[in-house]
Design a protein around this motif. Sequence first.
Motif, mmCIF file in Angstrom:
data_model
loop_
_atom_site.group_PDB
_atom_site.id
_atom_site.type_symbol
_atom_site.label_atom_id
_atom_site.label_comp_id
_atom_site.label_asym_id
_atom_site.label_seq_id
_atom_site.Cartn_x
_atom_site.Cartn_y
_atom_site.Cartn_z
ATOM 1 N N UNK A 103 15.526 17.202 -5.527
ATOM 2 C CA UNK A 103 14.813 15.970 -5.230
ATOM 3 C C UNK A 103 15.640 14.820 -5.758
ATOM 4 N N UNK A 104 15.996 13.904 -4.880
ATOM 5 C CA UNK A 104 16.782 12.764 -5.335
ATOM 6 C C UNK A 104 16.338 11.504 -4.604
ATOM 7 N N UNK A 105 16.910 10.378 -4.990
ATOM 8 C CA UNK A 105 16.598 9.115 -4.320
ATOM 9 C C UNK A 105 17.794 8.713 -3.476
ATOM 10 N N UNK A 106 17.550 8.403 -2.203
ATOM 11 C CA UNK A 106 18.603 7.840 -1.344
ATOM 12 C C UNK A 106 18.070 6.530 -0.753
ATOM 13 N N UNK A 107 18.954 5.773 -0.093
ATOM 14 C CA UNK A 107 18.541 4.546 0.569
ATOM 15 C C UNK A 107 18.399 4.823 2.056
ATOM 16 N N UNK A 108 17.414 4.220 2.676
ATOM 17 C CA UNK A 108 17.179 4.459 4.104
ATOM 18 C C UNK A 108 18.320 3.923 4.963
ATOM 19 N N UNK A 150 16.731 5.902 9.950
ATOM 20 C CA UNK A 150 15.521 6.341 9.247
ATOM 21 C C UNK A 150 14.547 5.178 9.073
ATOM 22 N N UNK A 188 14.248 2.539 -0.781
ATOM 23 C CA UNK A 188 14.436 3.856 -1.396
ATOM 24 C C UNK A 188 13.545 4.942 -0.783
ATOM 25 N N UNK A 189 14.128 6.128 -0.646
ATOM 26 C CA UNK A 189 13.433 7.299 -0.123
ATOM 27 C C UNK A 189 13.632 8.463 -1.092
ATOM 28 N N UNK A 190 12.619 9.324 -1.211
ATOM 29 C CA UNK A 190 12.860 10.640 -1.795
ATOM 30 C C UNK A 190 13.627 11.450 -0.753
ATOM 31 N N UNK A 191 14.665 12.162 -1.156
ATOM 32 C CA UNK A 191 15.299 13.141 -0.274
ATOM 33 C C UNK A 191 15.068 14.514 -0.898
ATOM 34 N N UNK A 212 14.529 19.509 5.035
ATOM 35 C CA UNK A 212 15.244 18.347 4.472
ATOM 36 C C UNK A 212 14.419 17.119 4.824
ATOM 37 N N UNK A 244 12.898 13.201 4.306
ATOM 38 C CA UNK A 244 13.114 11.847 3.800
ATOM 39 C C UNK A 244 11.741 11.189 3.695
ATOM 40 N N UNK A 303 9.502 6.074 -0.408
ATOM 41 C CA UNK A 303 9.262 6.000 -1.850
ATOM 42 C C UNK A 303 7.996 5.276 -2.223
#
Lengths: 244, 244
Positions: free
Chosen positions: B192-197, B201, B212-215, B232, B234, B237
């Motif tokens: 579980x990490x944070x990515x940017x949309x 997306x 921010x999104x949870x991935x 997987x 997205x 957040x």
Amino acid sequence: MSTHLNDGSLTPLYQQLMEEIKVGILNNEYVPGEKILSEMELSELYHVSRITVRRAIEELCTEGYLVKQQGKGTFVNPRKMSRKIEQIGDVMGFSEACRACGMVPGAKVLTVQRCPVRADEKRFFSLDSEENVLYLQRVRTADGEPIMIENSFFPYNAFKSLNPNELNDASLFKYLKNTFGRTPTSTSQTTLEIVRASTELATYLDIITGDPLFYMNAYFLDQNKEPLLIGRQYIVGSRFVFNF
Amino acid sequence: MSTHLNDGSLTPLYQQLMEEIKVGILNNEYVPGEKILSEMELSELYHVSRITVRRAIEELCTEGYLVKQQGKGTFVNPRKMSRKIEQIGDVMGFSEACRACGMVPGAKVLTVQRCPVRADEKRFFSLDSEENVLYLQRVRTADGEPIMIENSFFPYNAFKSLNPNELNDASLFKYLKNTFGRTPTSTSQTTLEIVRASTELATYLDIITGDPLFYMNAYFLDQNKEPLLIGRQYIVGSRFVFNF
């Protein structure tokens, strides 16, 4: 890694290429800090146009997987630290998680203070309204880089002898064990969400106001299932992976 | 809720006030969508200046807990959906999690396609390089609002009869059980990490590029501990809380 993207697919080629590179990074097939192939090389390897490659790389930079260095090329962003999430029978401290990733854990005490008890603290610790909690705030680092603001709350009377001078560059879990004979071994409840960094947090964490953070709120029980501490951590999103 | 902030504390009063309000929201002591007290009322209740109140409210807006409506006042941001995180012996599907929060789950199939197998899929499903995976992409909604992009990968041969028409506004887990007799019951590994949309997306999820999104990347096993699917996801957040 496959070099055959699916030309007849509904998913645009640049997205397929993004996924290829992303999975390579997540599975450590790429070394963090490593320079990736040039646009031309990627274009030849995957049989796609340079426009497709450029778009994939741009999006991966936006998502934080890659980072461009002017005049030098595009690099895999330094490895996000991987950490085992707290779960019953398997509560991993920050220091331990850090070392498991081959990084050196650090800690700096920001404040220790006696505070009025709040509603959820009263419930969890079974305290009266007139009682207090002990609030310990530290910034935690990995290889010197700030990773999170660690806020820990204890019932005041039981922990008033806690010595902040022993908590710089030290494991909190180890200190609690050695000094109070108590070990966090499970959590009664944990929530994990994304918040944006306030100006205050951003300054401590060396990031920009509004950057995304994990906010983890956890109620830790000791080896006898007694309430031990409440943790409220703000963790830099770009520097952390939960692994469970 | 305590109305006594600690004047002698090293923690600025506005931060103490922020914590009071935040804990109230997380513990559902405030109703989402509810208008909070005015600056003047909060200032009297907590015995602090209006400047302190204003700063606390501004920071809580930045963090997404409160939302200002021009000329109307400040409101508690609509409740973030709470969901039990996938863990051994307790894998909760999106539809189920949604209903547990009193919200109506929705799903729209974006794409179903046959794709070349990637390194991690080969390993997890024990496939050969020439074999394929079936890729199902859906957008999942709660009360009509997009919450996540759900990407599911199956071994192609075993799942080629999967019918996308049955997967609009339906539970994937229930469909897999009814059609293939297989239920996701645990995960072999989840990150579980944070990515940017990305732009793509963000468009599907009705948010802004860079939000921010949870991935979440999860390897699901069925009731016999056989590899079933790779997810997987997205997840927006600001609309999701993991609760475990």
